[in-house]
Motif scaffolding. Sequence first.
Motif, PDB file in Angstrom:
ATOM      1  N   ASP A  46       1.460  -4.782   2.477  1.00  0.00           N
ATOM      2  CA  ASP A  46       1.033  -3.426   2.640  1.00  0.00           C
ATOM      3  C   ASP A  46       0.730  -2.412   1.449  1.00  0.00           C
ATOM      4  O   ASP A  46       1.439  -2.334   0.740  1.00  0.00           O
ATOM      5  CB  ASP A  46       2.364  -2.712   3.401  1.00  0.00           C
ATOM      6  CG  ASP A  46       2.615  -3.344   4.688  1.00  0.00           C
ATOM      7  OD1 ASP A  46       1.797  -3.825   5.426  1.00  0.00           O
ATOM      8  OD2 ASP A  46       3.839  -3.194   5.155  1.00  0.00           O
ATOM      9  N   VAL A  47      -0.543  -2.185   1.688  1.00  0.00           N
ATOM     10  CA  VAL A  47      -1.194  -1.171   0.603  1.00  0.00           C
ATOM     11  C   VAL A  47      -0.295   0.367   0.933  1.00  0.00           C
ATOM     12  O   VAL A  47      -1.118   1.051   1.937  1.00  0.00           O
ATOM     13  CB  VAL A  47      -2.644  -0.971   0.428  1.00  0.00           C
ATOM     14  CG1 VAL A  47      -2.845   0.058  -0.626  1.00  0.00           C
ATOM     15  CG2 VAL A  47      -3.114  -2.120  -0.336  1.00  0.00           C
ATOM     16  N   LEU A  48       0.789   0.777   0.356  1.00  0.00           N
ATOM     17  CA  LEU A  48       1.337   2.065   0.889  1.00  0.00           C
ATOM     18  C   LEU A  48       0.494   3.517   0.404  1.00  0.00           C
ATOM     19  O   LEU A  48       0.365   4.062   1.312  1.00  0.00           O
ATOM     20  CB  LEU A  48       2.832   2.095   0.396  1.00  0.00           C
ATOM     21  CG  LEU A  48       3.700   0.988   0.787  1.00  0.00           C
ATOM     22  CD1 LEU A  48       4.929   1.064   0.165  1.00  0.00           C
ATOM     23  CD2 LEU A  48       3.876   0.659   2.212  1.00  0.00           C
ATOM     24  N   VAL A  49       0.211   3.334  -0.556  1.00  0.00           N
ATOM     25  CA  VAL A  49      -0.599   4.661  -1.095  1.00  0.00           C
ATOM     26  C   VAL A  49      -1.712   4.018  -2.359  1.00  0.00           C
ATOM     27  O   VAL A  49      -1.383   3.171  -2.950  1.00  0.00           O
ATOM     28  CB  VAL A  49       0.265   5.511  -1.957  1.00  0.00           C
ATOM     29  CG1 VAL A  49      -0.430   6.813  -2.146  1.00  0.00           C
ATOM     30  CG2 VAL A  49       1.518   5.820  -1.022  1.00  0.00           C
ATOM     31  N   ASN A  50      -2.790   4.846  -2.186  1.00  0.00           N
ATOM     32  CA  ASN A  50      -3.881   4.582  -3.217  1.00  0.00           C
ATOM     33  C   ASN A  50      -4.600   5.803  -3.438  1.00  0.00           C
ATOM     34  O   ASN A  50      -5.667   6.078  -2.986  1.00  0.00           O
ATOM     35  CB  ASN A  50      -4.857   3.499  -2.808  1.00  0.00           C
ATOM     36  CG  ASN A  50      -5.541   3.006  -4.049  1.00  0.00           C
ATOM     37  OD1 ASN A  50      -5.628   3.406  -5.120  1.00  0.00           O
ATOM     38  ND2 ASN A  50      -6.842   2.563  -3.485  1.00  0.00           N
ATOM     39  N   TYR A  58      -2.884   9.876  -7.791  1.00  0.00           N
ATOM     40  CA  TYR A  58      -1.526  10.259  -8.200  1.00  0.00           C
ATOM     41  C   TYR A  58      -0.515   9.206  -8.086  1.00  0.00           C
ATOM     42  O   TYR A  58       0.625   9.215  -8.738  1.00  0.00           O
ATOM     43  CB  TYR A  58      -1.115  11.644  -7.446  1.00  0.00           C
ATOM     44  CG  TYR A  58      -2.350  12.549  -7.356  1.00  0.00           C
ATOM     45  CD1 TYR A  58      -2.396  13.322  -8.941  1.00  0.00           C
ATOM     46  CD2 TYR A  58      -3.130  12.874  -6.650  1.00  0.00           C
ATOM     47  CE1 TYR A  58      -3.648  14.070  -8.968  1.00  0.00           C
ATOM     48  CE2 TYR A  58      -4.223  13.918  -6.642  1.00  0.00           C
ATOM     49  CZ  TYR A  58      -4.293  14.259  -7.826  1.00  0.00           C
ATOM     50  OH  TYR A  58      -5.469  15.402  -8.072  1.00  0.00           O
ATOM     51  N   ILE A  59      -0.401   8.487  -7.123  1.00  0.00           N
ATOM     52  CA  ILE A  59       0.253   7.277  -6.642  1.00  0.00           C
ATOM     53  C   ILE A  59      -0.531   6.179  -6.074  1.00  0.00           C
ATOM     54  O   ILE A  59      -1.228   6.277  -5.388  1.00  0.00           O
ATOM     55  CB  ILE A  59       1.403   7.798  -5.633  1.00  0.00           C
ATOM     56  CG1 ILE A  59       2.147   9.017  -5.983  1.00  0.00           C
ATOM     57  CG2 ILE A  59       2.561   6.619  -5.362  1.00  0.00           C
ATOM     58  CD1 ILE A  59       3.259   9.440  -5.010  1.00  0.00           C
ATOM     59  N   GLN A  60      -0.081   4.995  -6.704  1.00  0.00           N
ATOM     60  CA  GLN A  60      -0.526   3.653  -5.988  1.00  0.00           C
ATOM     61  C   GLN A  60       0.693   2.868  -5.829  1.00  0.00           C
ATOM     62  O   GLN A  60       1.388   2.771  -6.930  1.00  0.00           O
ATOM     63  CB  GLN A  60      -1.700   3.067  -7.218  1.00  0.00           C
ATOM     64  CG  GLN A  60      -2.794   3.751  -7.304  1.00  0.00           C
ATOM     65  CD  GLN A  60      -3.682   3.227  -8.406  1.00  0.00           C
ATOM     66  OE1 GLN A  60      -3.188   3.060  -9.477  1.00  0.00           O
ATOM     67  NE2 GLN A  60      -4.875   3.364  -8.015  1.00  0.00           N
ATOM     68  N   ALA A  61       0.857   2.214  -4.652  1.00  0.00           N
ATOM     69  CA  ALA A  61       1.877   1.455  -4.270  1.00  0.00           C
ATOM     70  C   ALA A  61       1.601   0.524  -3.412  1.00  0.00           C
ATOM     71  O   ALA A  61       0.719   0.532  -2.438  1.00  0.00           O
ATOM     72  CB  ALA A  61       2.999   2.429  -3.907  1.00  0.00           C
ATOM     73  N   VAL A  62       2.384  -0.614  -3.611  1.00  0.00           N
ATOM     74  CA  VAL A  62       2.261  -1.729  -2.690  1.00  0.00           C
ATOM     75  C   VAL A  62       3.453  -2.160  -2.295  1.00  0.00           C
ATOM     76  O   VAL A  62       4.638  -2.396  -2.928  1.00  0.00           O
ATOM     77  CB  VAL A  62       1.305  -2.894  -3.293  1.00  0.00           C
ATOM     78  CG1 VAL A  62       1.519  -4.319  -2.332  1.00  0.00           C
ATOM     79  CG2 VAL A  62      -0.016  -2.408  -3.492  1.00  0.00           C
ATOM     80  N   ARG A  63       3.557  -2.867  -1.153  1.00  0.00           N
ATOM     81  CA  ARG A  63       4.748  -3.456  -0.647  1.00  0.00           C
ATOM     82  C   ARG A  63       4.578  -5.037  -0.166  1.00  0.00           C
ATOM     83  O   ARG A  63       3.709  -5.145   0.493  1.00  0.00           O
ATOM     84  CB  ARG A  63       5.502  -2.672   0.389  1.00  0.00           C
ATOM     85  CG  ARG A  63       6.825  -3.239   1.001  1.00  0.00           C
ATOM     86  CD  ARG A  63       7.522  -2.725   2.095  1.00  0.00           C
ATOM     87  NE  ARG A  63       6.549  -2.804   3.333  1.00  0.00           N
ATOM     88  CZ  ARG A  63       7.085  -1.970   4.561  1.00  0.00           C
ATOM     89  NH1 ARG A  63       8.270  -1.240   4.727  1.00  0.00           N
ATOM     90  NH2 ARG A  63       6.155  -2.176   5.794  1.00  0.00           N
ATOM     91  N   ALA A 123       5.459   0.583  -7.229  1.00  0.00           N
ATOM     92  CA  ALA A 123       4.861   1.921  -7.220  1.00  0.00           C
ATOM     93  C   ALA A 123       4.819   2.667  -8.477  1.00  0.00           C
ATOM     94  O   ALA A 123       5.191   2.464  -9.499  1.00  0.00           O
ATOM     95  CB  ALA A 123       5.757   3.062  -6.395  1.00  0.00           C
ATOM     96  N   VAL A 124       3.081   2.905  -8.668  1.00  0.00           N
ATOM     97  CA  VAL A 124       2.843   3.510  -9.928  1.00  0.00           C
ATOM     98  C   VAL A 124       3.055   5.144  -9.689  1.00  0.00           C
ATOM     99  O   VAL A 124       1.979   5.532  -8.643  1.00  0.00           O
ATOM    100  CB  VAL A 124       1.567   3.244 -10.433  1.00  0.00           C
ATOM    101  CG1 VAL A 124       1.041   3.727 -11.656  1.00  0.00           C
ATOM    102  CG2 VAL A 124       1.537   1.690 -10.622  1.00  0.00           C
ATOM    103  N   PHE A 125       3.779   5.720 -10.454  1.00  0.00           N
ATOM    104  CA  PHE A 125       3.503   7.538 -10.092  1.00  0.00           C
ATOM    105  C   PHE A 125       2.841   8.006 -11.292  1.00  0.00           C
ATOM    106  O   PHE A 125       3.400   8.072 -12.607  1.00  0.00           O
ATOM    107  CB  PHE A 125       5.004   8.144 -10.148  1.00  0.00           C
ATOM    108  CG  PHE A 125       5.833   7.613  -8.880  1.00  0.00           C
ATOM    109  CD1 PHE A 125       5.734   8.215  -7.717  1.00  0.00           C
ATOM    110  CD2 PHE A 125       6.472   6.438  -8.822  1.00  0.00           C
ATOM    111  CE1 PHE A 125       6.396   7.879  -6.626  1.00  0.00           C
ATOM    112  CE2 PHE A 125       7.362   6.190  -7.781  1.00  0.00           C
ATOM    113  CZ  PHE A 125       7.196   6.737  -6.653  1.00  0.00           C
ATOM    114  N   TYR A 126       1.667   8.653 -11.112  1.00  0.00           N
ATOM    115  CA  TYR A 126       0.979   9.210 -12.414  1.00  0.00           C
ATOM    116  C   TYR A 126       1.503  10.433 -12.711  1.00  0.00           C
ATOM    117  O   TYR A 126       1.195  10.958 -13.484  1.00  0.00           O
ATOM    118  CB  TYR A 126      -0.537   9.028 -12.109  1.00  0.00           C
ATOM    119  CG  TYR A 126      -1.115   7.895 -12.055  1.00  0.00           C
ATOM    120  CD1 TYR A 126      -1.543   7.077 -13.113  1.00  0.00           C
ATOM    121  CD2 TYR A 126      -1.313   7.156 -10.864  1.00  0.00           C
ATOM    122  CE1 TYR A 126      -2.048   5.904 -13.471  1.00  0.00           C
ATOM    123  CE2 TYR A 126      -1.775   5.822 -10.780  1.00  0.00           C
ATOM    124  CZ  TYR A 126      -2.205   5.176 -12.074  1.00  0.00           C
ATOM    125  OH  TYR A 126      -2.952   3.841 -11.772  1.00  0.00           O
TER     126      TYR A 126
END
Length: 745
Positions: free
Chosen positions: A630-634, A637-642, A651-654
Amino acid sequence: MTRRVIVALGLLFLFSGAMTGGISNPAGPADIKVIKERVLKSLMVPYDNSSEVERLIATISDDGMWPDIDYEDVSNEGFQHTRHLENMVLLARAYRVKPSHFYKSRKLKNTIELALRHWVDNDYICGNWWNNEIGTPTQLVNLMLITGDDLSKDLVEKAQPIIGRAHIDAPGARPGGDRIKIAGIQAKNMLFTGDGDTFEKVIEVIENEIKYVEWIGREYGYTYRLHEGGFSNRSAGGRGIQYGNSFHHRTDGVNNTLSYGLSYADSFIEWAVYTADTGYAFSEDKIARLVDYYLDGICKMAAFGKYPDPGAKNREVSRRGSLRPLSARNTEDLLKTTRYRAEELQEIANIRAHEGIKPTLSHATFFWNTEHFAYQRPEWYASVRMYSTRTYNMEVGYNSEGLLNHHRGDGTNHISRTGKEYDDIFPVFDYQKVPGTTIMQKESLPPPGEIQKLGLTDFVGAVTDGTYGAVAFDFKSPHDPLVARKSWFFFDDEYVCLGAGISCRQPLPVATTLNQCLLKGDVTLSSGNRQSVIAKGEKEYENVDWIFHDGIGYVFPGISKVSLKNNSAIGSWWDINKQTSTPKSQVSMEVFKLWLDHGRRPSDATYAYIVVPATSLEEMRQNNSSRNIDVLVNTPYIQAVRHTGNNICQAVFYKGGEINIGDNLTLSSDNPGIVMVKMKNGAITHISVSDPNRELTRFNLFVSARIEGSGNNWQAIWNAADGGSHISIELPQGNCAGESMTVSF
């Protein structure tokens, strides 16, 4: 004064079965004799090519020259004189090693002396200091040890000043990769001349070079610019084994683990074996430090511990054979000196000595002082190479090598299933489509003098618990007006690659390359769940579900348009390496190249794809990887995968922010950073965090779940009013800033 008795009370390990035995006796003449015999044994390699020996005898001129060597060119790119030196050592082995048709041949001895007289009379000095202080002295001291006792005394005496350029106070003997090698040459010469006092001092220098050094680039303000980096600098200056077990040869922070760092380890291992069980034996704690660097640095930057990671190589890729498998010999030699981590060493030795053996150890390793990430599973290996304000992007193209390496650090992501995917591809390589990178497509690359550039962003790093990991690169190109935020999320059977905020000010195309490797077999493409083997050529394809080539799958979760090349590419070694010995003829290879075209002058473009190494066509048709991810956010500012199968969220929080990580569970970060959350039965069991900026002392999180407690480096407080828990995790500092911290609940 004799060498100290190595009995470090309370510190010395007693390893049963090791050659060293854990205790060394005071050194003496008998030890010198033993060590010299060991060195001689290693040099006395039989040479059975009689025709080559006969050719060298027949073709040498009266003034000691061979006709196929250019004796005029002493430039960095030339200096064919090394072949003259190699010829002498070859002839010396034929003269001294039994069985040999030329054993003790007077005619052969005369040829050796004729060649040596030519050398000492001319004393050729190369434009590259390395030949003068390492290359030439190495060959001459080997010649002396093999056959010096039989040579004319005046020739031996005239050779000594030339060999003597290799000494521990020589300009090139800077701390780091060359100091041990130069010291080793001097030690061999002291064995030949019988200077035991100097030999003792040199051996101590070799032993004491095995240590961690502080990386001078981690402080804000590029403080390493204030450190003198040339030959006159005797301080470490960040050169040597880094905290985290990578290796820096210079003060630029470039990864040299598989070049200078490899020869550094080889030289230490060589002398550890030579001196074992003598009064000159290295202490167990130094050997253990070397083993840690060898296993956790060198071996982890090699696919399966055997095949060098192309992403960890610099200008060496412009030399043929630079990715050949690593030898088992140095690992086997280490096992002769210690039982420390012996099972791991033995596994590496077995993998290198035999085909088809895969590692049992999986790892996710981030070398935080070098901005390099390595990931190993039994069936595949991958890596990510980056750079930051703390490091330069790439090694300078010294000696006219690696002339097109401008973008080979821009988030390079190599994938290895066999370890042979990139063998000698580099003369036909497209250097603006480096695997993993996002590059503005220019008409041509800048001049070689503009290869090395300082990184422009602080936010570069990875989070790992040793088994899984995520990588983030706030990419600002030092070559082009291009920015992108790039991340990689690694799991057991696949990894996810995200890009966001891809923007360029020039009206030129921008491409993100998934891979560029040797073409091996068919390429299968799936579109609308219909598969076909595509014809050779270069073409753009629309509505692609996935692509399969050579046991690796590339999955596109959304509607994707991709570009693909699967045919021959033409180039030349001369294009990337201007050494006079480099062939200029054209080379043709079959190449697989896959990339995404973001168009001309993109603004806030994105990409998302999944790489599935070590898979099959049948498994690709089942499309399990896409269902597990699941690509949660791209966003920028935020890139996250589950990963639903592994119950892991990364999750990467820029910048600080909040995301939903599933099952009505939210994760918030007060600060920039990278987070990995492991769950079981809906409950959080582990959290790993890291600070790519290397500025925080604590990482502050909020999760909408009840977690209470504290540990040595963390605290969690439940707040009913907020409906969640505030978690504060202490981060590594100093030399370990950038390393991950994992806590379990």
